[in-house]
Write a protein that holds these residues in place. Sequence first.
Motif, PDB file in Angstrom:
ATOM      1  N   UNK A 181       0.812  -1.205   0.000  1.00  0.00           N
ATOM      2  CA  UNK A 181       0.000   0.000   0.000  1.00  0.00           C
ATOM      3  C   UNK A 181       0.848   1.258   0.000  1.00  0.00           C
ATOM      4  N   UNK A 182       1.981   1.219   0.714  1.00  0.00           N
ATOM      5  CA  UNK A 182       2.920   2.348   0.700  1.00  0.00           C
ATOM      6  C   UNK A 182       3.529   2.539  -0.689  1.00  0.00           C
ATOM      7  N   UNK A 183       3.864   1.436  -1.354  1.00  0.00           N
ATOM      8  CA  UNK A 183       4.450   1.548  -2.694  1.00  0.00           C
ATOM      9  C   UNK A 183       3.527   2.273  -3.668  1.00  0.00           C
ATOM     10  N   UNK A 184       2.231   2.198  -3.420  1.00  0.00           N
ATOM     11  CA  UNK A 184       1.250   2.697  -4.391  1.00  0.00           C
ATOM     12  C   UNK A 184       0.545   3.942  -3.860  1.00  0.00           C
ATOM     13  N   UNK A 185      -0.482   3.755  -3.041  1.00  0.00           N
ATOM     14  CA  UNK A 185      -1.234   4.896  -2.526  1.00  0.00           C
ATOM     15  C   UNK A 185      -0.433   5.738  -1.544  1.00  0.00           C
ATOM     16  N   UNK A 186       0.607   5.160  -0.954  1.00  0.00           N
ATOM     17  CA  UNK A 186       1.451   5.917  -0.030  1.00  0.00           C
ATOM     18  C   UNK A 186       2.572   6.675  -0.714  1.00  0.00           C
ATOM     19  N   UNK A 187       2.515   6.793  -2.047  1.00  0.00           N
ATOM     20  CA  UNK A 187       3.469   7.543  -2.855  1.00  0.00           C
ATOM     21  C   UNK A 187       4.862   6.939  -2.850  1.00  0.00           C
ATOM     22  N   UNK A 188       4.917   5.614  -2.844  1.00  0.00           N
ATOM     23  CA  UNK A 188       6.192   4.920  -2.939  1.00  0.00           C
ATOM     24  C   UNK A 188       6.640   4.753  -4.376  1.00  0.00           C
TER      25      UNK A 188
ATOM     26  N   UNK B 107       6.197   2.488  -6.773  1.00  0.00           N
ATOM     27  CA  UNK B 107       5.266   2.147  -7.848  1.00  0.00           C
ATOM     28  C   UNK B 107       4.447   3.355  -8.274  1.00  0.00           C
ATOM     29  N   UNK B 108       4.080   4.180  -7.331  1.00  0.00           N
ATOM     30  CA  UNK B 108       3.377   5.412  -7.668  1.00  0.00           C
ATOM     31  C   UNK B 108       4.271   6.296  -8.531  1.00  0.00           C
ATOM     32  N   UNK B 109       5.561   6.391  -8.184  1.00  0.00           N
ATOM     33  CA  UNK B 109       6.496   7.196  -8.961  1.00  0.00           C
ATOM     34  C   UNK B 109       6.698   6.634 -10.362  1.00  0.00           C
ATOM     35  N   UNK B 110       6.545   5.301 -10.500  1.00  0.00           N
ATOM     36  CA  UNK B 110       6.718   4.654 -11.805  1.00  0.00           C
ATOM     37  C   UNK B 110       5.501   4.817 -12.707  1.00  0.00           C
ATOM     38  N   UNK B 111       4.414   5.391 -12.182  1.00  0.00           N
ATOM     39  CA  UNK B 111       3.225   5.631 -12.990  1.00  0.00           C
ATOM     40  C   UNK B 111       2.158   4.576 -12.884  1.00  0.00           C
ATOM     41  N   UNK B 112       2.270   3.693 -11.914  1.00  0.00           N
ATOM     42  CA  UNK B 112       1.244   2.665 -11.705  1.00  0.00           C
ATOM     43  C   UNK B 112      -0.070   3.319 -11.304  1.00  0.00           C
TER      44      UNK B 112
ATOM     45  N   UNK C  41       1.585  -0.739 -15.505  1.00  0.00           N
ATOM     46  CA  UNK C  41       0.568  -1.628 -14.929  1.00  0.00           C
ATOM     47  C   UNK C  41       1.139  -3.021 -14.701  1.00  0.00           C
ATOM     48  N   UNK C  42       1.898  -3.527 -15.673  1.00  0.00           N
ATOM     49  CA  UNK C  42       2.525  -4.847 -15.514  1.00  0.00           C
ATOM     50  C   UNK C  42       3.524  -4.845 -14.365  1.00  0.00           C
ATOM     51  N   UNK C  43       4.309  -3.788 -14.273  1.00  0.00           N
ATOM     52  CA  UNK C  43       5.277  -3.681 -13.175  1.00  0.00           C
ATOM     53  C   UNK C  43       4.560  -3.712 -11.840  1.00  0.00           C
ATOM     54  N   UNK C  44       3.475  -2.969 -11.727  1.00  0.00           N
ATOM     55  CA  UNK C  44       2.740  -2.913 -10.473  1.00  0.00           C
ATOM     56  C   UNK C  44       2.102  -4.225 -10.093  1.00  0.00           C
TER      57      UNK C  44
END
Length: 442
Positions: A153-160, A162-167, A359-362
Motif C-alpha cells: 500500500x505504501x508503494x502505491x497509494x502511499x506515494x512509494x 510504484x506510484x512514482x513509476x506511474x502505476x 501496470x505490468x510492473x505494479x
Amino acid sequence: MSELTELSYALDTFYFLICGVLVMWMAAGFSMLEAGLVRSKNTAEILTKNIALFAIACTMYLLVGYYIMYSSAEGGFLPNLGFLLGGENSVDAVLAGGDDAPYYSMRADYFFQVVFVATAMSIVSGAVAERMKLWAFLAFAVVMTGFIYPVSGYWTWGEGWLDAAGFSDFAGSGIVHMAGAAAALAGVLVLGPRKGKYGKDGSIYAIPGANMPLATLGTFILWMGWFGFNGGSELKVSDVESANNVAQVLVNTNAAAAGGVLAALILAKLWFRKADLTMALNGALAGLVAITAEPLAPSALGATLIGAVGGAIVVAAIVALDKLKIDDPVGAISVHGVVGIWGLLAVPLTNADATFGAQLLGLVAIFAWVFGASLVVWLIIKAAMGVRVSEEEEYEGVDLAECGMEAYPEFTTTKVRGGGGGSGRSQRGELGQGAHLAPGTE
C-alpha cells in the motif's frame, strides 16, 4: 478558513466517512456470501472468522499499518519501520498535525483506509474455508493487515516507488483485491484441498453451499458497498467537477457489475447447459473488481464491457483452478485475483495517462510481495501451530471443533424444565438452541 472552505471541508469529510461506512458494510456482504457458499456444518466458524478479522484489521492498522503506509518517504521502496524500535507507532503519529488536509479530515482518510484493509483480509477467509484452524487464520490476519498489506500500500497509494513509476489503480483492483487473492492463494497451497473434493483419477466433485439465498444477499450487499468503495476513492464531492466524477464512477460501477452478471450467466448456460446461480453471483463481483482499477475514465458502455470481460474470465478461472486442484470454496482467488489482473491491464484502454508497462510492473510487484510474504508466514504458522483441522474434525464440521456450536442446530440436546424441584430431562429432536417442549409433551 473562509466560510465556503469550511463548508466544503465539512461536506467532503462527511462524504468520505459515509463511503467508509458503505465499505464497512461489505464485511456483512462477505460474511453472508461465504456463509451461503460453505456447508452448513462450517457456517458458524466462517462467520466467526469474518467478525474477528475485521476487528483484527482495525486494531493492527491503527497500531502500525496506517503509519507504515503513509509516513514513509516519497518514491521509496523500504517503508519507515523506525517507529517499531521505540517511537510512536499508531495512527496518531500520522495524524499528529491535526485535520489540516486539503479537502477533508485526515481521520476520515484513516477510517476509509482501515475498511479497505479489512476487505483485503476478507478475501482470504472464503478461500481457506472448511478446513483451516480458526486461530491459525487469525494469526495470519495480524501479519497481513499490520504489515504485508501496508507495505505494498505504501508503494502505491502511499506515494512509494510504484506510484512514482506511474502505476495506476483508482480504487484497488490490484492493491486490495489482487493482494487479498495472492495471500489466499498462498494459504490454499499450504493448506491443500478439502477431503472429497478431488478424486485420485483426477475427477472433480462439486461440494454445494448450504444457503443460496444468503449467498445472493451477500452479493447484493457487496454490490451496494462497492459504491462507497469506488465512489469514495474520488476523495471529494464538494465542487462541480468532483460531483460529476462521483456520479460517473457510480454509474460505471453499477454498469460493470451488470455486465459481469450477464456475461457469466450466458457463458455458464453455453458451457454447462444450466443457468448457474453461483457463476452469476461471482460474475457480479468480477465485474465490480474489474472496474475498480479505473471506474472514472470509461463510458458507461465501456464499463459494461470491462465488467462483462471480467464476468467471462471468472467462469473460466474457476474451472481452470479446479483442474489444477486449487480448492477455493467461494471462488475468491478467481474473482479477486485473476479478474483483479484484468482490471489493472484494462486501465490503459480508457486512461491515456496509464501505460501497460507501469501496470505490468505494479501487478507483478504487488503479487510477488504479497504472495511471497504470505507464503512465508503461512509456513511459519504451520510449523508453529498447524493450519489444518484433523480429518475427523473436517468431517464433523469446523463449527463444533472450533466454535462449539452449530449455525443451523436442527438436532440438539435440549434440557426441558420438569415439575417440582427443578428437575429436567433431555430430549433430542428438531428444536433450535434454547427451545423447549410444551408442558406435558414428550
